[in-house]
Design an enzyme around this catalytic site. Sequence first.
Site, short mmCIF file in Angstrom:
data_model
loop_
_atom_site.label_atom_id
_atom_site.label_comp_id
_atom_site.label_asym_id
_atom_site.label_seq_id
_atom_site.Cartn_x
_atom_site.Cartn_y
_atom_site.Cartn_z
N ASP A 252 0.82 -1.22 0.00
CA ASP A 252 0.00 0.00 0.00
C ASP A 252 0.85 1.27 0.00
OD1 ASP A 252 -2.12 -1.84 0.43
OD2 ASP A 252 -1.85 -1.68 2.60
N GLU B 154 -11.68 0.23 -3.19
CA GLU B 154 -10.95 0.70 -2.02
C GLU B 154 -9.72 1.46 -2.49
OE1 GLU B 154 -9.97 -2.84 0.19
OE2 GLU B 154 -8.14 -3.20 -0.96
#
Length: 444
Positions: free
Chosen positions: A31, A202
């Site tokens: 991420d 997301e």
Amino acid sequence: MNIKISTIVAFFLVSLLHAQNPLVTHMFTADPTARVFDGKLYLYPSHDIVPKEGVKAPRFCMPDYHMFSLEKGSTWKDHGVILDQNEVPWGKKDSNGMWAPDCIKKGDTYYYYYPAQPEDGSSFRRIGVGTSKSPTGPFKWEKNYIKGLDGIDPGLLLDDDEKAYLYFAGDKTLKVAKLKDNMKSIDGKAIKIQGIPAGYVEGPFPFKYNGKYYLTFAHVFTDEGYTIGYATGDNPMGPFVYQGKIMDNIGNGTNHHSVVKYNGKWILFYHWWDISGFNKLRSMRADYMEFKKDGTIKKVKPTLRGIGAPTIGEKIQVDRYNHIKNAKTAFVGGNEPIGWMVCDTQMMSSVTFNNVDFGDGSATKMIARVSSGQRIGHFEVRIGDPKGKLIADFPVKYTGGWNSWETIETPMLEKVTGMQNIIVVFISEWGADKIVNLNWLQFQ
């Protein structure tokens, strides 16, 4: 602990620190949020670990946050833990759920946003914030989470008028909230973003390009899995119009990204698990991204080459090539850390590696990491093309076998300065199926 995963980690912890893709090889990172502050590139990722005994796997086990800065051409400096899960003032202890964060600068203050599981049980995740006068911390963490936000994956946009917006995900939707000037509370209510395609989404990451607002996000297609998509709009709070994919699905697992302009080039940061082979132990990566004339984004293909521009003293992972001819790449074996190598080299096979920074030309020798099961031949390093200036010549020597590695060196034959493309040419008798395995080069 699973034996296979334990073995991976044992190799992983001693692996190379200078690499192109993945960017970091001494720990698992995912991420990645990339930010440029005062001309320097920083990364704020999440951190995967092997679950402790008693924690059922597979699952994401993410106990803390590290952060990194780019030093020289391809070396990422680990600044250590900046927030541990048990230091979150309002968080549930030992939850192992420190998912994707972000960091943004407004004025002379850096604001670090992160999701965590709240102790009060009010939501699956809440979003907190900390402040610092340095991009590397230490950060002072707010005692309470930001009221009115319940979700994951905070992504921040600071607009040209110094107004800030926080994007986040939850309940299969993306939402956005305008922040007050203090950057610690929202102005009004969070709203659902319109124009995002159906399906699980997301990881929102916003940026601005040529006056347009771009909202990028992880989007799951039922027949493909995680992709990185994007939409554009004329207002930071939407509505947006879906434009397509920046990156296709690259495996049976997640993807999460950020986009940044650094040294005049746009870069897509994302993650993969090609080193661990396990989609809960991920490694962050980066590749260049291009815009078309109409403002749409060319689809990015994952590469091993990545974005690094190695300089004197840094390892050049030649298997992260720009072009290869009559040779292959494979995982290394024997006594080497986990990684890749150039192998099955034949007479006049070659591998090209672009953008090596020779600086002021002070390098006097070249070092190579090799293995060989025979002793006939040599390999040359040239500038530009197979007939370009010869700058180094290595003999091929028997190292004890194809999985037995040695580090060898040879003097530089020419002074080389500035940014150059290099090509390694392998030479032996015609008909030889293997000349030498090559892991990395280094100039000193």
